[in-house]
Design a protein around this motif. Structure first.
Motif, PDB file in Angstrom:
ATOM      1  N   ARG A  45       0.886  -1.167   0.000  1.00  9.34           N
ATOM      2  CA  ARG A  45       0.000   0.000   0.000  1.00  9.34           C
ATOM      3  C   ARG A  45       0.921   1.213   0.000  1.00  9.34           C
ATOM      4  O   ARG A  45       1.664   1.443   0.957  1.00  9.34           O
ATOM      5  N   THR A  76      -1.191  -1.306  -4.236  1.00 12.53           N
ATOM      6  CA  THR A  76      -2.267  -0.326  -4.184  1.00 12.53           C
ATOM      7  C   THR A  76      -1.677   1.068  -4.016  1.00 12.53           C
ATOM      8  O   THR A  76      -0.925   1.314  -3.071  1.00 12.53           O
ATOM      9  N   GLN A 127      -8.151   4.437  -3.169  1.00 11.33           N
ATOM     10  CA  GLN A 127      -7.159   3.449  -3.566  1.00 11.33           C
ATOM     11  C   GLN A 127      -7.303   3.074  -5.035  1.00 11.33           C
ATOM     12  O   GLN A 127      -8.415   2.974  -5.551  1.00 11.33           O
ATOM     13  N   VAL A 129      -5.724   0.044  -7.448  1.00 10.23           N
ATOM     14  CA  VAL A 129      -4.932  -1.185  -7.488  1.00 10.23           C
ATOM     15  C   VAL A 129      -4.331  -1.345  -8.878  1.00 10.23           C
ATOM     16  O   VAL A 129      -5.034  -1.238  -9.889  1.00 10.23           O
TER      17      VAL A 129
END
Length: 164
Positions: A45, A76, A127, A129
């Protein structure tokens, strides 16, 4: 000459220690404990611009991406920016996914897709991805507000790798 020497004892002790650590790590992993140095890394992340700088004008995101890569499929990207504040007359930001290098270089948003509007960057941000495709794909990101892409350096590219 057939006796047990100090060197033999030392080698036996090192081998026993290695086996003991290996079995301990294996048993702990089975119980749900993690040892990062023994397990393969999973998706990350990543806050675009970093936790303190985030998604804002006048930060060179191309440079940021180079310094913070390598990016991988299933990582992400988290875009964080302040939502509009009319009383403070703050800059608004958004995030667009551009279709190709030409659009990226010229900051042409005509065929771009908005992936984050001006309110979505607040709080924990939104977010994105980096998904797996059948071919290697480059993602072209840019801010779609005012002249943030051209003059504010709010653009960068990511070409995620398939394997860690």
């Amino acid at each position: 000459m057939g006796g047990f020497s100090f060197a033999h004892g030392f080698v036996l002790m090192v081998a026993t220690t290695i086996l003991s650590v290996s079995f301990s790590a294996f048993g702990a992993a089975e119980k749900g404990q993690q040892f990062p140095e023994l397990l393969a890394e999973g998706p990350k992340r990543i806050v675009v611009g970093g936790e303190t700088e985030r998604w804002r004008t006048n930060l060179n995101y191309t440079d940021w991406a180079l310094k913070n890569g390598q990016f991988y499929v299933n990582d992400t990207l988290v875009f964080k920016y302040d939502p509009p504040n009319v009383t403070a007359n703050s800059d608004q930001h958004s995030v667009y996914l551009l279709p190709d290098m030409f659009s990226f270089r010229t900051c042409n948003l005509k065929r771009a897709t908005m992936v984050g509007n001006v309110t979505q960057g607040g709080g924990e941000g939104f977010q994105f991805v980096l998904e797996a495709e059948c071919r290697r794909q480059t993602y072209y990101f840019a801010c779609g507000e005012k002249d943030h892409c051209t003059n504010g350096q709010m653009k960068f590219t990511v070409t995620p790798d398939r394997s860690r």
